[in-house]
Design a protein around this motif. Sequence first.
Motif, PDB file in Angstrom:
ATOM      1  N   LEU A 138      -8.014  -2.010  -9.617  1.00  0.00           N
ATOM      2  CA  LEU A 138      -7.865  -3.429  -9.490  1.00  0.00           C
ATOM      3  C   LEU A 138      -8.927  -4.014 -10.625  1.00  0.00           C
ATOM      4  CD1 LEU A 138      -7.789  -3.974  -5.819  1.00  0.00           C
ATOM      5  CD2 LEU A 138      -5.963  -4.292  -7.318  1.00  0.00           C
TER       6      LEU A 138
ATOM      7  N   ASN B 125       1.927 -11.123  -7.276  1.00  0.00           N
ATOM      8  CA  ASN B 125       1.164 -10.499  -8.459  1.00  0.00           C
ATOM      9  C   ASN B 125       2.063  -9.858  -9.409  1.00  0.00           C
ATOM     10  OD1 ASN B 125       2.486  -8.622  -6.843  1.00  0.00           O
ATOM     11  ND2 ASN B 125       0.906  -7.210  -6.588  1.00  0.00           N
TER      12      ASN B 125
ATOM     13  N   CYS C  63      -7.293  -3.960 -13.872  1.00  0.00           N
ATOM     14  CA  CYS C  63      -6.416  -5.138 -14.071  1.00  0.00           C
ATOM     15  C   CYS C  63      -6.895  -6.467 -14.183  1.00  0.00           C
ATOM     16  CB  CYS C  63      -5.269  -5.043 -12.660  1.00  0.00           C
ATOM     17  SG  CYS C  63      -4.275  -3.725 -12.597  1.00  0.00           S
TER      18      CYS C  63
ATOM     19  N   GLN D 286      -2.373 -13.568 -12.291  1.00  0.00           N
ATOM     20  CA  GLN D 286      -2.761 -12.297 -12.143  1.00  0.00           C
ATOM     21  C   GLN D 286      -4.184 -12.249 -11.682  1.00  0.00           C
ATOM     22  OE1 GLN D 286      -0.765 -10.130 -12.316  1.00  0.00           O
ATOM     23  NE2 GLN D 286      -1.371  -7.919 -12.987  1.00  0.00           N
TER      24      GLN D 286
ATOM     25  N   MET E 234      -1.369  -9.837  -2.111  1.00  0.00           N
ATOM     26  CA  MET E 234      -0.756  -9.925  -3.214  1.00  0.00           C
ATOM     27  C   MET E 234       0.664 -10.502  -3.628  1.00  0.00           C
ATOM     28  SD  MET E 234      -0.995  -7.364  -6.642  1.00  0.00           S
ATOM     29  CE  MET E 234      -2.908  -7.246  -6.625  1.00  0.00           C
TER      30      MET E 234
ATOM     31  N   CYS F  98       0.174  -4.827 -14.346  1.00  0.00           N
ATOM     32  CA  CYS F  98       0.857  -5.201 -13.234  1.00  0.00           C
ATOM     33  C   CYS F  98       1.482  -4.000 -12.185  1.00  0.00           C
ATOM     34  CB  CYS F  98       2.395  -5.874 -13.490  1.00  0.00           C
ATOM     35  SG  CYS F  98       3.698  -6.149 -12.476  1.00  0.00           S
TER      36      CYS F  98
ATOM     37  N   ASP G 295      -7.120  -9.593  -3.715  1.00  0.00           N
ATOM     38  CA  ASP G 295      -6.967  -8.113  -3.119  1.00  0.00           C
ATOM     39  C   ASP G 295      -8.555  -7.564  -3.408  1.00  0.00           C
ATOM     40  OD1 ASP G 295      -4.424  -8.180  -2.844  1.00  0.00           O
ATOM     41  OD2 ASP G 295      -4.011  -7.514  -4.957  1.00  0.00           O
TER      42      ASP G 295
ATOM     43  N   SER H 175      -1.739  -2.547 -10.667  1.00  0.00           N
ATOM     44  CA  SER H 175      -2.167  -3.318  -9.660  1.00  0.00           C
ATOM     45  C   SER H 175      -1.253  -3.058  -8.292  1.00  0.00           C
ATOM     46  CB  SER H 175      -2.187  -4.768  -9.823  1.00  0.00           C
ATOM     47  OG  SER H 175      -0.805  -5.348  -9.949  1.00  0.00           O
ATOM     48  N   LYS H 176      -0.117  -2.848  -8.349  1.00  0.00           N
ATOM     49  CA  LYS H 176       0.806  -2.527  -7.214  1.00  0.00           C
ATOM     50  C   LYS H 176       0.456  -1.080  -6.998  1.00  0.00           C
ATOM     51  CE  LYS H 176       3.325  -4.410  -5.240  1.00  0.00           C
ATOM     52  NZ  LYS H 176       3.149  -5.461  -3.903  1.00  0.00           N
TER      53      LYS H 176
ATOM     54  N   ILE I  88      -5.470 -10.632  -8.114  1.00  0.00           N
ATOM     55  CA  ILE I  88      -6.397  -9.525  -7.929  1.00  0.00           C
ATOM     56  C   ILE I  88      -7.507  -9.890  -7.250  1.00  0.00           C
ATOM     57  CG2 ILE I  88      -7.501  -7.936  -9.530  1.00  0.00           C
ATOM     58  CD1 ILE I  88      -5.446  -8.137 -11.429  1.00  0.00           C
TER      59      ILE I  88
ATOM     60  N   GLN J 152      -2.927  -1.230  -4.953  1.00  0.00           N
ATOM     61  CA  GLN J 152      -2.613  -1.539  -3.506  1.00  0.00           C
ATOM     62  C   GLN J 152      -2.123  -0.423  -2.622  1.00  0.00           C
ATOM     63  OE1 GLN J 152      -0.158  -4.922  -3.280  1.00  0.00           O
ATOM     64  NE2 GLN J 152      -1.463  -6.492  -3.744  1.00  0.00           N
TER      65      GLN J 152
END
Length: 601
Positions: free
Chosen positions: A265, A4, A268, A280, A1, A243, A287, A246-247, A284, A250
């Motif tokens: 995920l 992202n 998001c 985005q 990502m 945002c 990912d 999503s991080k 995603i 991960q």
Amino acid sequence: MKNNLKYFRCYFLFFLLFHLTYTSSQINIDSLKKVAEGDCVELERINSLLCLSKYETPIQALIYAERARELSHVNKYYEKEGLALEYISLCNRRMGNYTSAIKASLDALQIYDRIGAIDKKASLQLQIGSHLSNEGNYKLSKTYIESSLSSFQIRKDTLNMMYALINLGETYRRLFAYDSAKICFKYCIELNKSAKNRLVEGYALGNIGLTYLSEDSTLLAENNLLKSINILSNLSDVYSLACYKSKLAQFYLSKCMDEKGESMLLECLKISNRENLKEQIRDISLDLSQFYEVQGDYSLALNYRKNYELYNDSIKNLENVRNIEQLRSQYYLKKKEDDILHLEQENKNKNIQILLSLFGVTFTILLSAFLYYALHSRKVAYVKLLDQKKIIEKKKEEIELLYRELNHRIKNNLQMIASIFSLQAGRYCTRETSESLAIAKLRVESLTLIHQKLVPSSSNVYLLLNDYITDLAENLIFSLGIDVDLQLKLDKIRLHVDDAIPLGIVLNELLTNSLKYAVPITAKARLVISLLKKHDGFMIIIRDNGPGLIEKVKASKSRSIGLKLVKSLLKQIKGEINQTNDNGCVWSIYLKDSELKNLKL
């Protein structure tokens, strides 16, 4: 990502513009639409369209912003046109149209340059820097953001400084300058201690959390991200939440927390599909494809891989970079052309100023000549006026001299007549004849005293009545040789000569009668004379302590002639006389100022 957070940076800048421009958090969308579509004034329609472009979906918002820009351009609302271009830029950025976004921002910057809107120019530089950072052009992005930060620092604009620091910190993070990035975020958090802006705090904590992730400081990263998510959840900032989540997803996947990471995920991706956020969705999808591939679910992995390829193909970074450089060149070329036009306009203005200066000098010379002629004419007229004034004053002095001479001669003649009466009275043997001549002599002397007391002025000849009464009473007492207690209560009154002569004779008659016949049997003779000012004239009161008028008339019938003379003379000047007995004879004379000439009390 890898990219992202690009959408997050775009949304952050969009929220920044909204936060700086409007303070109301509750907007009636239906009412705004009615105003935008109705027959109201153009400025109200423009404001409604701009407001709608902040709350609708990106596509619909772009339509509203384009209509606002068109109306602003037609009606020459240049500041509104620049603001509409800013919204167009943000809408395009939200949809992943980088070229259109940066073109709109540069067009807005050009308008602000032209109208001298320095404050708006700094905010727009921050917006352009954010766009460039999302495009991967971090070095150029850093230049724009640092320029905007300097402007905000000079103006001591704390709120904008914090927004610029967040963008600059994120740019440093993309350049792998993690220490510089943390300095920016920490400085922002420090500034926010006094500002207490929860949104800024959420962004700063989230971005510093991402920086710690990049440095593999996992515990610090998770703590800061969770704090940011908690703050932004309370603010209902779903885009930023997507945002950061999503991080964080991960991070959880890297720590083998598959269920929590997968759930985040998918959440998001749902938000990104709803808002049509291309980057985005792309990141995603990649990912999720990698996650399901590791999990052995190749069907899902293939579907998300296809979704990733679909959105990745629509984003052409290399072409965008070339277009950006071309647009920047066009912007600076246009700026040079504007500078040339500005210089030409300045030259025209200077020529106009020279012509106006020549006209001003010519007008000044003509005006000076006219003023000199007017002043010279006025001076000549003034000299003539002075000469005439001197002639008038000389004539006046001659008239006053003649009047004094005439008055002196009249006084001398009256004195001569009085002397003749006095000589004649001494030659007659009968008491009655001598007494009549003596009374006539006193009457003439009263007239002589009036002429002696007359005072000439610029407009009239007047008599100070209080002075005249004093001298008249004292002269009569002396002439008759009577020992009397004289009491005077006299106000200061000026009387015209035409009124003074008959009044003087009247006073002479009344005072003579009082002195001759008001002799008390046991006490000393007393004579009280009052001269009193009234609101509409004055009053003279003569009071003695004799036997009263009835006894006087019985004692001497000669007074009847004097009384007739008194009434006749008072009738001339329309005076009123009244007689009473109050331990003696009391005479009251009342004269109104409306019946007298130039009476001054």
